[in-house]
Scaffold this active site. Structure first.
Site, PDB file in Angstrom:
ATOM      1  N   GLU A 191      23.520  37.888  31.886  1.00  8.94           N
ATOM      2  CA  GLU A 191      24.727  37.887  31.057  1.00  8.94           C
ATOM      3  C   GLU A 191      24.378  37.452  29.634  1.00  8.94           C
ATOM      4  OE1 GLU A 191      28.355  36.703  33.890  1.00  8.94           O
ATOM      5  OE2 GLU A 191      26.984  35.043  33.539  1.00  8.94           O
TER       6      GLU A 191
ATOM      7  N   GLU B 240      33.210  38.323  41.946  1.00 10.67           N
ATOM      8  CA  GLU B 240      32.332  37.293  41.381  1.00 10.67           C
ATOM      9  C   GLU B 240      32.890  35.920  41.730  1.00 10.67           C
ATOM     10  OE1 GLU B 240      31.817  37.804  37.179  1.00 10.67           O
ATOM     11  OE2 GLU B 240      31.075  39.850  37.416  1.00 10.67           O
TER      12      GLU B 240
ATOM     13  N   ASP C 236      28.399  34.113  39.924  1.00  8.63           N
ATOM     14  CA  ASP C 236      28.451  34.199  38.470  1.00  8.63           C
ATOM     15  C   ASP C 236      27.932  32.898  37.873  1.00  8.63           C
ATOM     16  OD1 ASP C 236      29.070  35.399  36.030  1.00  8.63           O
ATOM     17  OD2 ASP C 236      31.112  34.625  36.018  1.00  8.63           O
TER      18      ASP C 236
END
Length: 151
Positions: free
Chosen positions: A91, A4, A34
């Site tokens: 997320e 990431e 990310d």
């Protein structure tokens, strides 16, 4: 193996990032950006870098149901990712309502407390040694329901 890279790392030195990313993917690693949407990544980098996945920043997901703008942004990121043949991960998913929204928009994966709260390393080892499921009750139900839907 997937590495990431945060948006801010991508922006520091795009030429160097591109060089390293190309070498890493050349040996079979996958790369994801990310916290996508949190910084100011130029959309051209999604085309120029050998990225496989984008992860929607949790700031958009946590207040997803409270703000139509967050719904629009999250839905657009998912659509953009898919049109670029990228996998999209959300997320910070904490509620069934958030997960339902992501499903409707065909988000590929999610992370967050709805799946499991963080566990200390020792507890994780014990779970793995005992071969017990790590999933929360809500996540277990989601997995069972998903398996039924695919049958």
């Amino acid at each position: 193996l997937e590495l990431e890279i945060t948006e801010t790392t991508v922006l520091r030195d795009i030429d160097r990032t591109r060089e390293i990313a190309t070498r890493l993917t050349g040996v079979g690693m996958s790369l994801s950006i990310d916290d996508f949407g949190a910084g100011s990544t130029s959309l051209r980098y999604l085309r120029e870098l050998p990225i496989h996945t984008i992860k929607i920043d949790q700031a958009f997901i946590l207040k997803l149901m409270d703000d139509p703008a967050n719904e629009a942004i999250a839905g657009s990121i998912i659509s953009l990712g898919h049109k670029l043949n990228l996998s999209v991960i959300a997320e910070g998913v904490e509620t069934q309502e958030q997960l339902d929204f992501l499903r409707v928009h065909h988000c590929d994966e999610f992370q967050g407390f709805l799946m499991s709260r963080p566990v200390p390393a020792e507890e994780f080892r014990a779970i793995m040694d005992a071969d017990r499921p790590v999933l929360s009750d809500a996540a277990r139900e989601i997995a069972v329901r998903g398996a039924r839907e695919q049958s």
